[in-house]
Scaffold this active site. Structure first.
Site, PDB file in Angstrom:
ATOM      1  N   CYS C 153      -3.404  97.774  84.401  1.00  0.00           N
ATOM      2  CA  CYS C 153      -2.291  98.474  85.054  1.00  0.00           C
ATOM      3  C   CYS C 153      -0.966  97.807  84.715  1.00  0.00           C
ATOM      4  CB  CYS C 153      -2.479  98.493  86.565  1.00  0.00           C
ATOM      5  SG  CYS C 153      -3.832  99.557  87.077  1.00  0.00           S
ATOM      6  N   HIS C 154      -0.885  96.480  84.963  1.00  0.00           N
ATOM      7  CA  HIS C 154       0.364  95.793  84.693  1.00  0.00           C
ATOM      8  C   HIS C 154       0.159  94.523  83.900  1.00  0.00           C
ATOM      9  CE1 HIS C 154       0.962  98.338  88.247  1.00  0.00           C
ATOM     10  NE2 HIS C 154       2.113  98.610  87.662  1.00  0.00           N
ATOM     11  N   GLY C 155      -1.010  94.382  83.254  1.00  0.00           N
ATOM     12  CA  GLY C 155      -1.231  93.286  82.331  1.00  0.00           C
ATOM     13  C   GLY C 155      -1.454  91.924  82.966  1.00  0.00           C
TER      14      GLY C 155
END
Lengths: 281, 434, 189
Positions: C153-155
């Site tokens: 999703c956001h690494g």
């Protein structure tokens, strides 16, 4: 105009009802409805008292445990208890380990899916499971029971008028057909495969007497003797609990709520009298 | 507002003034149920039931919204989700029993409210609109209650839905398509259950809206009173608050005691055991009966047993059942007597008492199995019901000689027959020798 | 009562006590109603808490016998993904080689496993950033730069002890309470 039409409508309805009444009366006199065996020989449930009667009543846990034992050993082979979970048995006084053991050793297994193959399989129930059903579906139940489907018992005592007494009366009410009945209604002989019981709505039911002899179930030494009557009472109590597991909470909350409300209403009455004291009305 | 002496709202705290200047809601409430609404001083306890009906509506909406949080409107799981509410949800049994009994109590207080109106002539000019809106509420309640009873998907739910939608099937030609359309199928099923749930959730808010109109219409002429004599001046009235708020508070206490007693100690007394059996389209219960509050109408429905030439008896029953409610909409124009209160109408009062007994008898017959003698009794009782409203009331109005009315409410109160509480509710006012 | 007092005294007493008594009754009645209303709210609020059947499902039993070193399985605990990972010796060594004080959420592998069984890493499969399910438990999924889990999703990158190493997540993957019920079975919850 409104009143004129109303008069006509009223005359029509009232008049035709009186015509229907007269027609019904003539039919009633000329061909009085024939009495039926169900009408004449059906009995209201017997009177039987339990520890949970009345507003302060509580379940007798020992009795519920005995009733559970009767259910398990006598009823469970045919009758499901699908709305009750094993975890609910803690209300009967069992601890977690006992409940786990009961679930694990339950003779009927819980349907599941094999995690490796995806095939339908069964496993031992766990406390969070509901009681597994003895038959996979109604067709299987009917096929195994001479076309009569054994009803689920979870709500039985709420699904009949005076349910607890009804279950008790039914279990202790099997008997031979009275000679009087056969004399008056020769066509009403109990068909083969059915069993006469005056507490059942149409007098003949498919279930054979389930409690047939004293000592059919073995109770603990400190418990009452397992007579048919005692077993019937115990299982009726157990089925009352399965139908209304929150009854104790309900009654004890009710006593507190009513106590509060009566005081509050008394105060409200005094306040009302106080407010109106200066006003004649 | 039609009372020049009604008190103006004067905010006591700055916050209320701030709000009132921008949104005159405090002023509105004050004028509706506060000190700004002058009410006849002689109301008796039969005037409590309007507020109690509102209270019952609130109980139903609150408990209903909560029930909906745990309910699944699907014919496969509906019954099980209700049992889940009863067994596993925290206080779920309380919510369900309060909702089920709340419906009965709603009807009890509304029936008392309606019969209050019937006896004291509250439907007469200038309060016809109050009466008509009240009947709209009553019809909406009946629809809501019927659909709500289907939701647990027990045997009575299923067969009730089948029988009641079957009534529409009695209509010639279009009947069966209408029934199929109502159910979304050929028998009650998932489609019917879902739409009933949707409407059962919607209608109470419609009811709440009509209730606001009902109260609005009431506030134009102001409340009626046991003498039926209109308010003549400030001496005839007291402000709603604190006088009637105190009285309604006491009334609410009595209501809650009765309600709590049923919910906690006899929660299934008013219900039917068959509804604890899951719906089974292949097996009909021995006696299909609706909930008790529909019994009088059910008795009228079943009273017609003979075809009227080309009209089948079944259709006649349906027409009569709807007519028995719809005729109440014409009541203000059927009863033309200028005197409102039954206290001053000796002949009317006798027939009113007969009607009261008649409706109770109808109710009893409606709950009984469809066999003799109940059918014949309900035929006589239904005949009287129609005759009472459509024939007898207009005739009484024309021929009755009413008793002399008091000059004003205050005069009646001071003379000791204002009609309020301790002055003998329901005790006959002196009747001259006939 | 009134007959026992003289009329003057009665008039006086009703004047003063009457006011107080009147206030008292009205205040008492309204307070009672208020208390009743508040108490009645409790069940209305409490009904939204998890019901008995939900609470009964609040524990999960996991059978470890089929999980080979290097493998992980995804199961559920309280309706959320649960990762059970059998670490290889290399993965354990890799996790232990890290300087704990350099971590964003300093914890050793020992802190995050049961004594003597540090090859079994049991964590929630819920990224501590915004609750996505990280990759890495399934065969062939991206395990991120540190060989543990990777939240797409956001690494967020997690290492072989499921500790946050890179990316926006503030904390290591949560370790739920669990106990070994046998050599090869774990009861979570």
């Amino acid at each position: 105009m409104v009143r004129f039409f109303a008069f006509l409508v009223g005359l029509f309805f009232a008049g035709w009802l009186l015509v229907s009444f007269v027609a019904g009366g003539i039919a009633y006199v000329s061909e009085p409805p024939a009495p039926t065996a169900e009408h004449e020989f059906h009995l209201a449930p017997k009177h039987v008292s339990f520890s949970f009667d009345g507003p302060f009543g509580h379940y007798d846990k020992q009795q519920l445990q005995r009733g559970f034992q009767v259910y398990k050993e006598v009823c469970a082979a045919c009758h499901s208890l699908k709305f009750v979970a094993f975890r609910d048995l803690k209300d009967l006084g069992y601890n977690e380990a006992e409940i786990k053991a009961i679930a694990k050793s339950w003779p009927i297994k819980t349907p599941d899916v094999d995690p490796a193959t995806g095939e339908a399989t069964t496993r031992d129930p766990v406390p969070s499971d509901h009681f597994p059903k003895p038959f996979a579906n109604n067709v299987a139940a009917a096929a195994a029971n001479n076309n009569a489907i054994p009803p689920d018992l979870s709500l039985m005592t709420k699904a009949r008028h005076h349910g607890t007494a009804y279950v008790y009366s039914l279990l202790t009410g099997f008997q031979n057909q009275p000679a009087e009945l056969l004399r008056r209604f020769p066509d009403s002989k109990t068909p083969s495969g059915l069993h006469y019981n005056p507490y059942f709505a149409n007098l003949n039911l498919a279930m054979a007497p389930p409690l047939t002899s004293d000592g059919q179930v073995t109770y603990g030494d400190d418990q009452p003797k397992p007579t048919i009557d005692q077993m019937a009472q115990d299982v009726s109590a157990f089925l009352t609990w399965t139908a209304e597991p929150k009854m104790e909470n309900r009654k004890s909350a009710g006593v507190a709520v009513l106590f509060f409300l009566i005081i509050a209403t008394g105060l409200a009455f005094m306040s009302y009298r106080q407010v109106w004291s200066g006003v004649k009305h | 507002m039609s009372f020049p002496w009604a008190k103006e709202y004067t905010p006591k705290v700055p916050l209320m003034k701030w709000i009132d200047d921008r949104l005159p809601l405090p002023r509105f409430v004050y004028g509706a149920i506060g000190g700004g609404y002058p009410v006849p001083r002689n109301l008796n306890f039969f005037w409590n039931f309007g507020v109690l009906s509102g209270l019952a509506l609130v109980i139903q909406i609150v408990t209903g919204i909560i029930m909906a949080m745990h309910y699944g409107a699907n014919d496969l799981v509906a019954f099980a989700t209700v049992e889940h509410t009863m067994r596993d949800v925290n206080s779920g049994w309380l919510m369900r029993y309060a909702h089920a009994n709340g419906a009965s109590f709603f009807f009890i207080v509304v029936y008392l409210h309606i019969f209050r109106g019937l006896y004291y002539g509250s439907y007469k000019a200038p309060r016809e609109m109050v009466w008509l809106l009240g009947l709209v509420i009553f019809l909406l309640m009946m629809a809501t209650a019927f659909m709500g009873y289907v939701l647990p998907w027990g045997q009575m739910s299923y067969w009730g839905a089948k029988v009641i939608t079957g009534l529409f099937g009695a209509i010639p030609v279009v009947g069966e398509p209408i029934q199929t359309w109502l159910l979304g199928g050929f028998a009650p099923g998932n489609a019917a259950l879902n739409r009933f749930f949707s409407l059962h959730y919607l209608l109470p808010f419609v009811i709440a809206g009509v209730v606001i109109l009902h109260i609005w219409a009431l506030h134009i002429p102001g409340s009626s009173n046991p003498t039926g004599v209109e308010v003549k001046g400030p001496q005839d009235t007291v402000p709603f608050h604190p006088y009637y708020t105190a009285k309604d508070g006491f009334g609410a206490g009595i209501f809650f005691i009765a309600f709590a007693f049923m919910v906690y100690f006899a929660p299934n007394f008013l219900g039917h055991p068959d509804n604890y059996i899951e719906a089974n389209p292949l097996s009909t219960p021995a006696h299909i009966v609706p909930e008790w509050y529909f019994w009088p109408f059910y008795a009228i429905l079943r009273a017609f047993t003979v075809d009227f030439f080309f009209i089948p008896a079944k259709l006649l029953g349906v027409l009569a059942m709807f007519a028995s409610i719809l005729l109440l909409f014409f009541l203000p124009w059927l009863d033309t007597s200028p005197v409102r209160s039954g206290n001053y109408r000796p002949l009317f009062r006798k027939f009113f008492l007969i009607l009261l007994v008649d409706v109770l008898v109808l109710g009893y017959c409606g709950g009984a199995p469809a066999e003799e003698p109940y059918v014949m009794i309900s035929q006589i009782a239904s005949a009287y019901y129609f005759a009472h409203f459509l024939i007898i009331l207009p005739l009484i109005a024309a021929f009755e000689k009413p008793l002399p009315l008091p000059g004003s409410i205050t005069e009646a109160v001071l003379a000791g027959h204002g009609g309020a509480d301790h002055e003998a509710v329901g005790e006959p006012a002196p009747v001259p020798a006939e | 009562m009134a007959t026992l007092e003289n009329s003057a005294g009665e008039a006086l007493s009703t004047e003063n006590e009457g006011v107080r008594r009147r206030d008292f009754i009205n205040i008492a009645a309204v307070s009672f109603a208020g208390v009743g209303g508040v108490v009645a709210l409790l069940p209305l609020i409490n009904q939204m808490n998890p019901s008995a059947d939900v609470l009964a499902m609040a524990s999960t039993e996991v059978d470890l016998s089929g999980i080979q070193p290097g493998q992980a399985i995804k199961t559920t605990f309280r309706s959320q993904p649960l990762f059970v990972r059998h670490l290889t010796p290399e993965e354990i060594a890799k996790a232990e080689a890290v300087d704990v004080s350099s971590l964003r959420d300093p914890q050793t592998l020992e802190d995050r496993t049961v004594d003597g069984r540090k090859e079994w890493l049991i964590t929630m499969g819920v990224c501590t950033h915004l609750g996505c399910v990280p990759l890495g438990a399934g065969e062939g999924e991206n395990r991120g730069e540190f060989g543990g889990y990777f939240c797409p999703c956001h690494g967020s990158h997690y290492d072989t002890a499921a500790r946050i190493r890179k990316g926006p997540a503030p904390l290591n993957l949560e370790v739920p309470p669990y106990t070994y019920t046998s050599e090869t079975a774990v009861l979570v919850g």
